[in-house]
Design a protein around this motif. Structure first.
Motif, PDB file in Angstrom:
ATOM      1  N   MET A   1       0.710  -1.526  -0.105  1.00  0.00           N
ATOM      2  CA  MET A   1       0.070  -0.219   0.118  1.00  0.00           C
ATOM      3  C   MET A   1       0.637   1.737   0.064  1.00  0.00           C
ATOM      4  N   SER A   2       0.789   2.295  -0.881  1.00  0.00           N
ATOM      5  CA  SER A   2       0.941   3.416  -0.820  1.00  0.00           C
ATOM      6  C   SER A   2       0.829   4.077   0.694  1.00  0.00           C
ATOM      7  N   ASP A   3       0.876   5.212   1.154  1.00  0.00           N
ATOM      8  CA  ASP A   3       1.685   5.721   1.812  1.00  0.00           C
ATOM      9  C   ASP A   3       0.772   7.123   1.798  1.00  0.00           C
ATOM     10  N   TYR A   4       0.165   6.904   1.589  1.00  0.00           N
ATOM     11  CA  TYR A   4      -1.206   8.316   0.974  1.00  0.00           C
ATOM     12  C   TYR A   4      -2.234   8.070   1.251  1.00  0.00           C
ATOM     13  N   SER A   5      -2.691   9.806   2.322  1.00  0.00           N
ATOM     14  CA  SER A   5      -3.626   9.765   2.819  1.00  0.00           C
ATOM     15  C   SER A   5      -5.043  10.255   1.775  1.00  0.00           C
ATOM     16  N   ILE A   6      -6.085  10.037   2.113  1.00  0.00           N
ATOM     17  CA  ILE A   6      -7.219  11.103   1.272  1.00  0.00           C
ATOM     18  C   ILE A   6      -7.548  12.179   1.809  1.00  0.00           C
ATOM     19  N   LYS A   7      -7.589  12.703   1.120  1.00  0.00           N
ATOM     20  CA  LYS A   7      -8.002  14.348   1.523  1.00  0.00           C
ATOM     21  C   LYS A   7      -9.475  14.699   1.964  1.00  0.00           C
ATOM     22  N   ASP A   8      -9.389  15.891   2.451  1.00  0.00           N
ATOM     23  CA  ASP A   8     -11.016  16.431   2.958  1.00  0.00           C
ATOM     24  C   ASP A   8     -11.506  16.766   1.684  1.00  0.00           C
ATOM     25  N   ARG A   9     -11.104  17.067   0.159  1.00  0.00           N
ATOM     26  CA  ARG A   9     -11.035  17.658  -0.527  1.00  0.00           C
ATOM     27  C   ARG A   9     -12.080  16.273  -1.328  1.00  0.00           C
ATOM     28  N   THR A  10     -11.304  15.600  -1.176  1.00  0.00           N
ATOM     29  CA  THR A  10     -11.433  14.333  -1.894  1.00  0.00           C
ATOM     30  C   THR A  10     -12.611  13.762  -1.879  1.00  0.00           C
ATOM     31  N   ARG A  11     -12.713  13.893  -0.080  1.00  0.00           N
ATOM     32  CA  ARG A  11     -13.955  13.237   0.342  1.00  0.00           C
ATOM     33  C   ARG A  11     -15.667  13.520   0.266  1.00  0.00           C
ATOM     34  N   LYS A  12     -15.354  14.512   0.036  1.00  0.00           N
ATOM     35  CA  LYS A  12     -16.403  15.672  -0.583  1.00  0.00           C
ATOM     36  C   LYS A  12     -17.018  16.030  -1.445  1.00  0.00           C
ATOM     37  N   ILE A  21     -14.938   5.881  -1.073  1.00  0.00           N
ATOM     38  CA  ILE A  21     -14.131   5.921  -0.661  1.00  0.00           C
ATOM     39  C   ILE A  21     -13.329   4.814   0.005  1.00  0.00           C
ATOM     40  N   ARG A  22     -11.941   4.503  -0.089  1.00  0.00           N
ATOM     41  CA  ARG A  22     -11.445   4.244   0.830  1.00  0.00           C
ATOM     42  C   ARG A  22      -9.965   3.757  -0.143  1.00  0.00           C
ATOM     43  N   LYS A  23      -8.777   3.753   1.208  1.00  0.00           N
ATOM     44  CA  LYS A  23      -7.341   4.084   0.651  1.00  0.00           C
ATOM     45  C   LYS A  23      -7.934   2.526   0.131  1.00  0.00           C
ATOM     46  N   SER A  24      -6.604   2.870  -1.645  1.00  0.00           N
ATOM     47  CA  SER A  24      -6.648   1.240  -2.496  1.00  0.00           C
ATOM     48  C   SER A  24      -6.020   0.654  -1.495  1.00  0.00           C
ATOM     49  N   THR A  25      -6.515  -1.057  -1.860  1.00  0.00           N
ATOM     50  CA  THR A  25      -5.912  -2.347  -1.791  1.00  0.00           C
ATOM     51  C   THR A  25      -4.429  -2.289  -2.574  1.00  0.00           C
ATOM     52  N   ASN A  26      -4.455  -1.935  -3.856  1.00  0.00           N
ATOM     53  CA  ASN A  26      -3.519  -2.101  -5.154  1.00  0.00           C
ATOM     54  C   ASN A  26      -3.043  -1.045  -4.546  1.00  0.00           C
ATOM     55  N   ASP A  28      -0.063   0.089  -6.443  1.00  0.00           N
ATOM     56  CA  ASP A  28      -0.425   0.805  -7.429  1.00  0.00           C
ATOM     57  C   ASP A  28      -1.043   1.933  -7.566  1.00  0.00           C
ATOM     58  N   LYS A  29      -2.106   1.954  -6.544  1.00  0.00           N
ATOM     59  CA  LYS A  29      -3.234   2.974  -7.039  1.00  0.00           C
ATOM     60  C   LYS A  29      -2.873   3.654  -5.121  1.00  0.00           C
ATOM     61  N   LYS A  30      -4.005   4.622  -5.629  1.00  0.00           N
ATOM     62  CA  LYS A  30      -4.477   5.803  -4.435  1.00  0.00           C
ATOM     63  C   LYS A  30      -5.617   5.304  -3.647  1.00  0.00           C
ATOM     64  N   VAL A  43      -8.357   4.169  -8.340  1.00  0.00           N
ATOM     65  CA  VAL A  43      -8.297   5.368  -9.507  1.00  0.00           C
ATOM     66  C   VAL A  43      -6.545   6.159  -8.416  1.00  0.00           C
ATOM     67  N   GLY A  44      -6.344   6.833  -9.390  1.00  0.00           N
ATOM     68  CA  GLY A  44      -5.045   7.748  -9.376  1.00  0.00           C
ATOM     69  C   GLY A  44      -3.809   6.879  -8.233  1.00  0.00           C
ATOM     70  N   GLY A  45      -3.000   7.061  -9.635  1.00  0.00           N
ATOM     71  CA  GLY A  45      -1.421   6.612  -9.665  1.00  0.00           C
ATOM     72  C   GLY A  45      -0.814   6.870  -8.244  1.00  0.00           C
ATOM     73  N   ALA A  46      -0.475   5.865  -7.756  1.00  0.00           N
ATOM     74  CA  ALA A  46       0.402   5.962  -6.332  1.00  0.00           C
ATOM     75  C   ALA A  46       1.463   6.677  -6.385  1.00  0.00           C
ATOM     76  N   GLY A  47       2.677   6.847  -7.405  1.00  0.00           N
ATOM     77  CA  GLY A  47       3.599   7.272  -7.268  1.00  0.00           C
ATOM     78  C   GLY A  47       3.018   9.176  -8.048  1.00  0.00           C
ATOM     79  N   TYR A  48       2.066   9.846  -8.200  1.00  0.00           N
ATOM     80  CA  TYR A  48       1.636  10.832  -8.918  1.00  0.00           C
ATOM     81  C   TYR A  48       0.554  11.603  -8.186  1.00  0.00           C
ATOM     82  N   GLY A  49       0.902  13.099  -7.523  1.00  0.00           N
ATOM     83  CA  GLY A  49       0.256  13.697  -7.246  1.00  0.00           C
ATOM     84  C   GLY A  49      -0.896  13.743  -8.090  1.00  0.00           C
TER      85      GLY A  49
END
Length: 93
Positions: A1-12, A21-26, A28-30, A43-49
């Protein structure tokens, strides 16, 4: 799993389009996207902003990155219900 944390804006954004939405189990994804309890996309490439992450750093840069993302994904982001559509609505609006 990536170290990405879902932002409030994304939750809204998820709430606005009626998905959960939940943190991806893949690794390679966010984000994993669920509709009606069923996973519909990762969705969301783990290595990208993404827009909310860039906004935390610099608004001008975030706007430029969003403009480039939307141009690069012009076709796939408009197919409602596709992973590209979810990425656009969740991570770039």
């Amino acid at each position: 799993m990536s170290d990405y944390s879902i932002k409030d804006r994304t939750r809204k954004n998820a709430e606005c389009i009626g998905v959960k939405i939940r943190k991806s189990t893949n690794p390679d994804k966010k984000i994993d996207v669920f509709k009606g309890g069923k996973k519909v996309a990762s969705v969301g490439g783990a290595g990208y902003g993404d827009y909310p992450t860039y906004l935390m750093k610099d608004k001008k840069m975030a706007e430029e990155k969003r403009k480039m993302y939307k141009a690069r994904h012009e076709k796939d982001r408009k197919v409602v219900g596709s992973p590209g559509w979810y990425a656009d609505k969740l991570l770039w609006d």
